[in-house]
Design an enzyme around this catalytic site. Structure first.
Site, short mmCIF file in Angstrom:
data_model
loop_
_atom_site.label_atom_id
_atom_site.label_comp_id
_atom_site.label_asym_id
_atom_site.label_seq_id
_atom_site.Cartn_x
_atom_site.Cartn_y
_atom_site.Cartn_z
N GLN A 228 0.77 -1.18 -0.11
CA GLN A 228 0.12 0.06 0.01
C GLN A 228 0.71 1.29 0.06
O GLN A 228 0.54 2.31 -0.09
CB GLN A 228 -0.98 -0.24 1.09
CG GLN A 228 -1.92 -1.00 1.23
CD GLN A 228 -2.92 -1.12 2.43
OE1 GLN A 228 -3.18 -1.99 3.15
NE2 GLN A 228 -3.35 0.22 2.63
N ARG A 375 -9.09 0.02 7.80
CA ARG A 375 -10.41 0.55 7.22
C ARG A 375 -10.45 1.97 8.36
O ARG A 375 -11.70 2.21 8.37
CB ARG A 375 -11.32 -0.12 7.14
CG ARG A 375 -11.62 -0.63 5.81
CD ARG A 375 -12.98 -1.14 5.31
NE ARG A 375 -13.62 -0.23 4.61
CZ ARG A 375 -14.18 -0.33 3.47
NH1 ARG A 375 -14.29 -1.60 2.97
NH2 ARG A 375 -14.56 0.74 2.66
N CYS A 376 -9.66 2.49 8.63
CA CYS A 376 -9.57 3.87 9.45
C CYS A 376 -8.52 4.52 9.47
O CYS A 376 -7.42 4.05 9.19
CB CYS A 376 -10.22 3.46 11.01
SG CYS A 376 -8.73 2.99 12.06
N GLU A 745 -12.75 5.12 4.51
CA GLU A 745 -12.88 4.62 5.81
C GLU A 745 -14.04 5.11 6.76
O GLU A 745 -14.27 4.27 7.63
CB GLU A 745 -11.42 4.99 6.84
CG GLU A 745 -10.54 5.19 5.81
CD GLU A 745 -9.83 4.19 5.30
OE1 GLU A 745 -10.63 2.98 4.86
OE2 GLU A 745 -8.69 4.29 4.69
O1 CDP Z 1 -7.05 6.69 0.40
P1 CDP Z 1 -8.30 5.96 -0.26
O2 CDP Z 1 -8.14 5.93 -1.70
O3 CDP Z 1 -8.36 4.83 0.42
O4 CDP Z 1 -9.46 6.84 0.46
P2 CDP Z 1 -10.26 8.23 -0.23
O5 CDP Z 1 -9.25 9.09 -0.62
O6 CDP Z 1 -11.29 8.46 0.64
O7 CDP Z 1 -10.82 7.68 -1.51
C1 CDP Z 1 -11.64 6.28 -1.97
C2 CDP Z 1 -12.23 6.51 -3.04
O8 CDP Z 1 -13.26 7.28 -3.21
C3 CDP Z 1 -11.14 7.01 -4.24
O9 CDP Z 1 -11.44 6.58 -5.68
C4 CDP Z 1 -11.75 8.74 -4.34
O10 CDP Z 1 -11.25 9.45 -5.48
C5 CDP Z 1 -13.40 8.59 -4.05
N1 CDP Z 1 -13.63 9.80 -3.38
C6 CDP Z 1 -14.49 10.57 -4.09
O11 CDP Z 1 -14.89 10.30 -5.16
N2 CDP Z 1 -14.84 11.75 -3.50
C7 CDP Z 1 -14.55 12.18 -2.29
N3 CDP Z 1 -14.61 13.35 -1.68
C8 CDP Z 1 -13.50 11.29 -1.38
C9 CDP Z 1 -13.17 10.13 -2.16
#
Ligand code: CDP
Length: 789
Positions: A228, A375-376, A745
């Protein structure tokens, strides 16, 4: 059903910028079975590795006999810690600044610990031979609880560490003790709760593994790893193995789920790399499911005591929390250097009170090392569970409806930015709006009436709430680092002459859909259709340095880097456009995808025209090419939040409970791709439900791990998973370039308390005050019986 705020779209569906539910581009290859995972990688001459593991939780190693294993046909080598010690590799540093045995030499400290590795021509030969390694032990007392671990007469687990005299791994505190004690001394009432967030496992579909390919002639090490955080891992490898960092290339191909499990550096990675270096051939090691569940990256295992000071009219005055964490034998997760218990001090939650004091202690035990950001965001799940359970019990003790109690104590919309009593600056929030929407969606008044009616008929209906605040997107780098590496992230954008682009990121998707959503950010900023943008991640030779994907940090950090690098290129594009239009830059206007002369929209050039000119006709004094890189060190984290409501029916005869309704309102600021956000929330809610109802990795008194298979460790299927109804509010993050907060998360962080609160609500009038997770039917039954007695 989804209740949504209407997104304001700046781009057409063809361009597919922010707010479009663009279909996931990565899915075509996954659905067709054409993904490329570590285990798909086959290199010429590749050998296979299997690991001999300890059957005991705590024992001194008297001897290791590898002769029988070495005699097996097809075995190339058997590696022991003693052999590794010759290369100074028997121990390695962990991402939390501790040390961990690569292969045990002196003692084994948990069941499943790595003792020897067999390299053979075939995976099955390697495994059979690994079973033939004979180890003689002197058994020691296994320590399976952190409470026993900290007793004065407990045997020392980490006798390998100079100066380590007890089993205490760390202590840490936050907030103002004196001021908090003073408030508690004068409070009308104090409500307490002791609760345990059990050990769980991220259990990704794909287990961990590596193909290590070290070329002894060139010194080039290419490591295909389930990582990761490939860049951070490259640096750790350089430090551990002493290999020059420019000669290490970590490729993290498609990853079948990470959830924090693929953040730590595992002994198997190090042994395979060292063996490849010595033997001169590529070596593959892929964990079995059993190995994954028994030895790698656990989550949680927090014992928490909370006290809330209250006024008689239901105002929260202060909070005191004492937490004891079971870290296992090595402190090997990745916590920010300054925060040993991660961001647990967000335990003050969504509520406004002036004082809090949080003490945390970590204890070594004879269990596999754990504590990953499952997941957090760094221990926020445990914190959120604690405060939301405590708030519910406080509301009942005072005699106020839990929704009303929350509303009375929420940080109000006009109080943001809000400085929490443990030092976080919450960037934004509108907690009442999220709660209002959730209550409206669930039909609050009717469901309350139904509950009363059910109770009168001897049925048990419970309503549980959780109004959580997440904190995601670490840094700023001054405050947050892993092993000294500042928690920034990066984006490199190259626009080719034909107007197509490639975006390279320091983060690494594990199923979240980065290839889809990060292209949408570029599309929004530059008007290049998202289908013309390729997103590349996970290859340290070909992407800029970044700290990786965990703890929902990709959108807050790499998403911001992507927006900023796109804006920087737009500035350069403007200079080229001015040259093409023979106008001054000041006379140009930008409209998604093109520059035009103010007052003369027909005199325009598209971003594609500009891209071509960047390589063919750039203009005097302008550097050719159209590419850039941006490293984004966030000024603050982002604070997504939500309100969840769960309605359950509890069977008074058996203790079984069923979710009748689950409403989840989330606010992650501006949503880049609403469909992907919904998918993230569904996944998170399913996880939250699993933890509250069925998942627990437990240990017997000897330290035997119970539940290291999918018959005992229950991963919910579509059959058990309740139906979720989603809603959203939109409170943009003020400091984020596109107003987005993380979301990956949130639902796992927010939902377990809502599920447990619902069950406790159904039983409160019977005298039940708490049931620890997983809330199984027999635990419910036992709680009812105990309350009766
Ligand atoms: O770091 P991780 O990718 O696990 O988490 P994240 O940044 O929260 O994003 C998870 C997925 O949700 C990604 O594909 C983001 O682009 C999408 N996302 C989104 O479309 N809009 C947001 N405000 C937050 C996340």
């Amino acid at each position: 059903m989804t209740t949504t705020a209407e997104p304001t779209l700046k781009t057409t569906p063809e361009v597919g910028g922010i707010g479009h539910s663009r279909k996931r581009v990565e899915d075509a290859r996954f659905i067709e079975g054409r993904g490329n995972y570590v285990d798909d990688i086959v290199l010429p001459g590749m050998l296979h590795m299997a690991i001999h593991r300890s059957p005991l939780a705590h024992a001194r190693i008297l001897s290791i006999d590898t002769s029988e294993a070495e005699a097996v046909e097809g075995v190339i080598a058997v590696v022991t810690g003693e052999l590794l010690a010759g290369y100074n590799l028997a121990w390695m540093p962990t991402m939390s600044g501790d040390t961990q045995a690569v292969l045990a030499t002196d003692k084994v400290r948990f069941q499943g610990q790595e003792i020897a590795a067999v390299i053979a021509t075939d995976r099955y030969i390697a495994q059979d031979a690994a079973d033939k390694v004979v180890v003689e032990y002197e058994e020691l007392e296994p320590i399976v609880t952190p409470q026993r671990s900290l007793e004065a007469d407990a045997p020392l687990i980490r006798d390998d560490k100079e100066g380590q005299e007890t089993n205490q791994c760390y202590t840490w505190e936050s907030g103002d003790k004196e001021a908090t004690d003073a408030v508690f001394a004068k409070a009308d009432r104090v409500v307490t709760l002791d609760t345990f967030y059990p050990r769980s496992h991220p259990a990704p579909l794909e287990t961990c593994g590596i193909v290590a390919d070290v070329n002894s002639a060139t010194g080039q090490a290419t490591l295909y790893m389930t990582s990761q955080a490939p860049h951070a891992h490259r640096t750790v490898f350089a430090l551990v193995a002493g290999l020059p960092e420019q000669n290490i290339r970590i490729v993290s191909p498609d990853i079948g789920g990470g959830f924090g499990n693929k953040v730590p550096v595992y002994p198997g990675y190090v042994v395979a790399t060292a063996a490849s270096l010595v033997i001169g051939k590529p070596i593959k090691w892929v964990e079995t499911r059993y190995e994954n569940l028994i030895s790698t990256g656990f989550g949680r295992d927090y014992h928490m005591h909370g006290e809330m000071a209250l006024s008689n009219d239901g105002k929260i005055l202060g909070l005191r929390v004492d937490m004891l964490s079971d870290q296992g034998a090595f402190f090997s997760d990745a916590q920010p250097t300054k925060f040993k218990a991660g961001l647990f001090h967000i335990v003050t939650g969504s509520y406004d009170y002036p004082v809090a004091h949080v003490t945390t202690r970590g204890a070594y035990t004879n269990k596999a090392p754990g504590g990953v950001a499952y997941r957090c965001s760094f221990r926020v799940t445990e914190a959120s569970y604690m405060i939301e359970r405590l708030v519910q019990n406080a509301a009942y003790e005072i005699g106020i409806d839990p929704a009303e109690f929350r509303r009375k104590n929420f940080i109000k919309k006009d109080q943001f930015p809000y400085l929490s009593p443990t030092g976080f600056v919450y960037d934004s929030g509108d907690y009442e709006a999220a709660l209002d929407l959730a209550m409206e969606m669930v039909g609050w008044d009717e469901i309350q009436q139904e509950k009363e009616q059910a109770r009168a008929e001897g049925r048990l209906v419970g309503i549980g709430l959780a109004s959580f605040t997440e904190v995601v997107g670490a840094g700023h780098g001054d405050e947050y680092d892993i092993l000294g590496l500042r928690m920034f992230d990066s984006a490199e954008l190259r626009i080719h002459p034909t107007g197509k682009a490639i975006l390279k990121l320091g983060v690494r998707t594990q199923g979240q859909g980065h290839e889809t959503t990060f292209a949408q950010i570029v599309a929004e900023e530059l008007g290049i259709p998202s289908s013309d943008i390729k997103v590349v991640e996970g290859d340290t030779d070909n992407t800029p340095y970044g700290l990786g994907t965990y703890a929902s940090r990709s959108t807050p950090v790499a998403g911001a880097a992507t927006a900023v690098v796109s804006r920087n290129l737009r500035e350069k594009a403007k200079k080229i456009a001015a040259h093409l239009l023979e106008a001054s830059e000041d006379d140009l206007e930008w409209e998604v995808g093109k520059f035009y002369i103010k007052g003369d929209p027909d005199s325009s050039v598209t971003i594609q025209d500009v891209a071509f000119a960047a390589y063919t006709n750039v203009g005097e004094g302008i550097e050719p090419g159209l590419e850039g890189v941006h490293y984004y060190d966030p000024p603050n984290m982002t604070y997504p939040f939500g309100s969840y409501i769960v309605v359950v029916d509890v069977d008074p005869g058996t203790g079984q409970w069923k979710v009748r309704k689950m409403v989840a309102v989330d606010d992650c600021g501006v949503r880049i791709n609403p469909m992907i956000v919904e998918g993230q929330i569904h996944g998170g809610l399913t996880e939250g439900y699993a933890m509250s109802s069925m998942q627990h990795i437990s240990f017997d008194e000897q330290g035997n791990c119970i539940g290291a298979n999918f018959l005992d460790y229950l991963v919910p299927t579509a059959w058990e998973t309740p139906r979720f109804e989603l809603g959203e509010t939109v409170t943009p993050s003020p400091h984020h370039p596109i107003g987005a907060k993380g979301v990956g998360e949130s639902a796992t962080v927010g939902s377990p308390a809502a599920f447990v609160n619902a069950v406790v609500d159904a039983l409160w009038h019977l005298g039940v005050r708490n049931i620890d997770m997983p809330v199984s039917a027999d635990r419910v039954w036992a709680a009812m019986e105990e309350a009766k007695a």
